[in-house]
Motif scaffolding. Structure first.
Motif, PDB file in Angstrom:
ATOM      1  N   LEU A  80      18.075  -6.549  16.412  1.00 15.12           N
ATOM      2  CA  LEU A  80      19.349  -6.859  15.774  1.00 15.12           C
ATOM      3  C   LEU A  80      19.362  -6.379  14.324  1.00 15.12           C
ATOM      4  O   LEU A  80      20.361  -5.839  13.846  1.00 15.12           O
ATOM      5  CB  LEU A  80      19.611  -8.371  15.802  1.00 15.12           C
ATOM      6  N   MET A 121      28.498  -3.367  20.193  1.00 15.71           N
ATOM      7  CA  MET A 121      27.823  -3.596  21.475  1.00 15.71           C
ATOM      8  C   MET A 121      28.682  -3.102  22.642  1.00 15.71           C
ATOM      9  O   MET A 121      28.149  -2.620  23.646  1.00 15.71           O
ATOM     10  CB  MET A 121      27.507  -5.083  21.649  1.00 15.71           C
ATOM     11  N   PHE A 124      27.783   0.082  23.943  1.00 12.06           N
ATOM     12  CA  PHE A 124      26.474   0.120  24.594  1.00 12.06           C
ATOM     13  C   PHE A 124      26.480  -0.691  25.885  1.00 12.06           C
ATOM     14  O   PHE A 124      25.433  -1.041  26.395  1.00 12.06           O
ATOM     15  CB  PHE A 124      25.401  -0.443  23.646  1.00 12.06           C
ATOM     16  N   VAL A 132      23.524  -4.068  29.074  1.00 13.11           N
ATOM     17  CA  VAL A 132      23.615  -3.531  27.720  1.00 13.11           C
ATOM     18  C   VAL A 132      22.382  -2.679  27.437  1.00 13.11           C
ATOM     19  O   VAL A 132      21.289  -2.979  27.929  1.00 13.11           O
ATOM     20  CB  VAL A 132      23.754  -4.682  26.688  1.00 13.11           C
ATOM     21  N   PHE A 133      22.582  -1.630  26.662  1.00  9.63           N
ATOM     22  CA  PHE A 133      21.474  -0.734  26.314  1.00  9.63           C
ATOM     23  C   PHE A 133      20.586  -1.419  25.285  1.00  9.63           C
ATOM     24  O   PHE A 133      21.008  -1.712  24.178  1.00  9.63           O
ATOM     25  CB  PHE A 133      22.033   0.579  25.770  1.00  9.63           C
ATOM     26  N   PHE A 134      19.359  -1.691  25.687  1.00  9.62           N
ATOM     27  CA  PHE A 134      18.443  -2.476  24.875  1.00  9.62           C
ATOM     28  C   PHE A 134      17.040  -1.947  25.114  1.00  9.62           C
ATOM     29  O   PHE A 134      16.646  -1.818  26.274  1.00  9.62           O
ATOM     30  CB  PHE A 134      18.579  -3.958  25.303  1.00  9.62           C
ATOM     31  N   LEU A 152      24.663 -18.702  24.629  1.00 13.07           N
ATOM     32  CA  LEU A 152      24.923 -17.640  23.652  1.00 13.07           C
ATOM     33  C   LEU A 152      24.923 -16.270  24.330  1.00 13.07           C
ATOM     34  O   LEU A 152      25.839 -15.468  24.136  1.00 13.07           O
ATOM     35  CB  LEU A 152      23.884 -17.684  22.521  1.00 13.07           C
TER      36      LEU A 152
END
Ligand code: CLR
Length: 264
Positions: A80, A121, A124, A132-134, A152
């Motif tokens: 992050l 985001m 992504f 999601v691209f992570f 969350l």
């Protein structure tokens, strides 16, 4: 590109005129914001599109899930923070931002940078399978299980889903991100009037782009999204607070300094 570099920035050097008086000026303003977005967005849409087939395997997902809670928090905090650094870079090139006092620049980034990361985001995000691209591949919400904050994560994925359903163009995302950041209602501003003038110019820019694209109806939806963003960020703060009480050592010595500075 660390926080000190940001702190030492000299507002005096910036002589950009940021009060748009004509369509030409508004177009210049939009062009600067779009350029800044493009240069700080890490991946182009086509690149992300081409990576969509890269999903985490069952084993890889299990590896994330068996990380300890604090290890996974630290990992996500680093990711992050990296994304936040790009947003800081984006902000610096929004016409008018650098003319704000250092205090006000930091105040806006403190409350707005994570919101912009969440807006980003949606670029992504693959809404076909909610991933999601992570860390180099596409991850579903289950990858983040060990963080122990399902609510969350679910809210963040829902937000990304809703944003991507709006099908914004890159230019619209750029202007919307700038508007999320330059908000005169944020707490702790010294010179609210000045922030308000920059905010007005960005608003004019977004209105101009939506008008040109024949999508004026989007404005209302975007304001609604801004309210959701605010609630997501306060949920993030709540989780962080709770986490730092349980794992003070990780939160204190293993989180990136910028993450602590912005959110602690
Ligand atoms: C957002 C767009 C950025 C690149 C980027 C980097 C890190 C990603 C982030 C994006 C989306 C949200 C993300 C994050 C890492 C962890 C976080 C996947 C794609 C999830 C939602 C976990 C949040 C955990 C907190 C409780 C610490 O340009």
């Amino acid at each position: 590109r660390d926080l000190m570099a940001f702190h030492c920035y000299n507002a005096q050097e910036d002589t950009y005129a940021f009060y748009p008086h004509s369509v030409r000026n508004i177009e210049d303003l939009c062009a600067s914001i779009v350029r800044s977005h493009r240069e700080t967005s890490q991946y182009r849409l086509e690149e992300l599109q081409a990576l969509r087939w890269k999903l985490f395997s069952r084993e890889e997902i299990q590896a994330y899930q068996s990380k300890s809670e604090d290890e996974m928090w630290q990992h996500c905090a680093i990711r992050l923070t990296d994304a936040v650094q790009y947003v800081v870079e984006f902000a610096k090139h929004i016409p008018g931002f650098r003319m704000l006092s250092q205090n006000d620049q930091i105040a806006l980034l403190k409350t707005g940078s994570l919101e912009v990361v969440l807006v980003r985001m949606s670029r992504f995000f693959n809404s076909e399978n909610s991933t999601v691209f992570f860390d180099g591949k596409f991850a579903g919400p289950e990858v983040f299980k060990s963080l122990d904050c399902v609510d969350l994560i679910e809210a963040v994925f829902d937000f990304a889903y809703g944003m991507s359903a709006l099908k914004l163009t890159e230019q619209q995302i750029a202007l919307f991100s700038a508007l999320v950041l330059i908000n005169a209602d944020r707490p702790c501003l010294e010179d609210r009037g000045r922030v308000q003038r920059v905010q007005r110019s960005v608003e004019l820019g977004l209105t101009h782009i939506l008008h040109r694209d024949n999508q004026e109806n989007l404005m209302h939806k975007l304001y609604q999204r801004m309210a959701v963003l605010r609630s997501l960020c306060s949920l993030h703060m709540q989780k962080l607070h709770w986490f730092s009480q349980r794992y003070p050592l990780t939160a204190h010595s293993l989180f990136p300094p910028l993450y602590k500075e912005l959110f602690a």
